[in-house]
Design a protein around this motif. Sequence first.
Motif, short mmCIF file in Angstrom:
data_model
loop_
_atom_site.label_atom_id
_atom_site.label_comp_id
_atom_site.label_asym_id
_atom_site.label_seq_id
_atom_site.Cartn_x
_atom_site.Cartn_y
_atom_site.Cartn_z
N PHE A 30 0.83 -1.20 0.00
CA PHE A 30 0.00 0.00 0.00
C PHE A 30 0.87 1.26 0.00
O PHE A 30 0.56 2.25 -0.66
N VAL A 31 1.97 1.21 0.76
CA VAL A 31 2.87 2.36 0.81
C VAL A 31 3.55 2.54 -0.54
O VAL A 31 3.62 3.65 -1.08
N ARG A 32 4.08 1.48 -1.09
CA ARG A 32 4.80 1.55 -2.37
C ARG A 32 3.92 2.13 -3.48
O ARG A 32 4.38 2.96 -4.27
N GLY B 221 5.77 6.33 -0.52
CA GLY B 221 6.30 5.45 -1.55
C GLY B 221 6.71 6.16 -2.82
O GLY B 221 7.10 5.52 -3.81
N GLN B 222 6.64 7.50 -2.83
CA GLN B 222 6.93 8.26 -4.04
C GLN B 222 8.34 7.99 -4.57
O GLN B 222 8.55 7.86 -5.77
N GLN B 223 9.31 7.90 -3.66
CA GLN B 223 10.69 7.67 -4.10
C GLN B 223 10.83 6.32 -4.80
O GLN B 223 11.50 6.23 -5.84
N GLU B 224 10.21 5.29 -4.26
CA GLU B 224 10.25 3.98 -4.92
C GLU B 224 9.55 4.01 -6.26
O GLU B 224 10.03 3.42 -7.24
N ARG B 225 8.41 4.68 -6.31
CA ARG B 225 7.68 4.74 -7.58
C ARG B 225 8.49 5.49 -8.64
O ARG B 225 8.50 5.11 -9.81
N ARG C 174 4.90 4.47 12.88
CA ARG C 174 4.70 5.63 12.01
C ARG C 174 3.60 5.31 11.00
O ARG C 174 3.65 4.29 10.31
N PRO C 175 2.58 6.17 10.88
CA PRO C 175 1.46 5.88 9.98
C PRO C 175 1.76 6.27 8.54
O PRO C 175 2.64 7.09 8.26
N ALA C 176 1.00 5.68 7.63
CA ALA C 176 1.02 6.07 6.22
C ALA C 176 -0.40 6.44 5.82
O ALA C 176 -1.34 5.68 6.10
N GLN D 94 10.41 -0.68 0.94
CA GLN D 94 11.44 -0.36 1.92
C GLN D 94 11.01 0.79 2.81
O GLN D 94 10.49 1.79 2.32
N SER D 95 11.24 0.66 4.09
CA SER D 95 11.03 1.78 5.01
C SER D 95 12.26 2.68 4.96
O SER D 95 13.37 2.25 5.26
N ALA D 96 12.05 3.93 4.58
CA ALA D 96 13.17 4.86 4.46
C ALA D 96 13.81 5.16 5.80
O ALA D 96 14.95 5.63 5.87
#
Length: 312
Positions: free
Chosen positions: A68-70, A76-80, A174-176, A291-293
Amino acid sequence: MVPDFLENLETIRTCVDHNYEIIKLILQDAEYMFENQTQEIMDEDEDVKKTFPTAADMDKVRTTLKQFVRDWSPLGQQERDACYRPVIEEIKNRFPSHQCERSSVKILIPGAGLGRLALEFTKLGFTCQGNEWSLYMLLASNFILNKCREENSLLLYPWVHQWSNNKYTEDQTRPARLPDINPAEIPEDSNFSMAAGDFLDVYTEPDDWDCVATVFFLDTARNVIAYVETIWKILQPGGYWVNLGPLLYHYADMPDENSIELSYEQVKKVIIKTGFQYEKEVMDVKSSYTQSADSMFQYQYNSVFFVVRKPL
């Protein structure tokens, strides 16, 4: 020494309970998820405890929460950007809007996960279908694509099961917020769909697709050669296959599973022998997966990015 330890455990429990409420929402209309069949849902009075989730089941649930984060969170913006953006830009350049009617260009996304990449192509005007085999991903994608209609309307705690490598105590809880966009905001005449099932079983029609885009997909194969041959078969002459990802073969170390693990050098030979022509190849593309940053442990892939074409 750590007086707030038990208090933090209670916070973690609260976060787990909240995730469970989201999971119940995801499962709410699961029996109506597939257009061509209705699933039989167990009656409440049946002894559901006869079936216990395995460690593998629980791992898939945790992976889906992080997916969901990715796909759908600002976190997840950096991964996308690393994984989806090169593929999107490449296909946009291959099918420029001023030279073709994008609605007539059919793009297939095998291993579509929670559907974000497929939706991005739909927003650009392409006809797009995502394909996914995992029931966990299908349930979650059905929920986010068909039930969520407001930006940042959901709160999820994707790292609550991550007990190691936390720099700060609050990192675990930490929430997303998600989704970062409204999935319903696509052109009215859009042709967008998700298909459930094994890629090799679902797609057998020859010369049916203009483009196949695979991101972190090749390594889901028991036999990657079968994937290459199927992509060749279903692409129209002149069609493109755009790929980005590593080769972390999913079945390599699983007992009682048949699996063939080829190096990229060998995969490339198979692609060329099948008949594809290489038009672009970039090695060592830095990318990650769910990945959790904030984690003290970071896992990075040196992925390969390539574009090949089925000759006219």
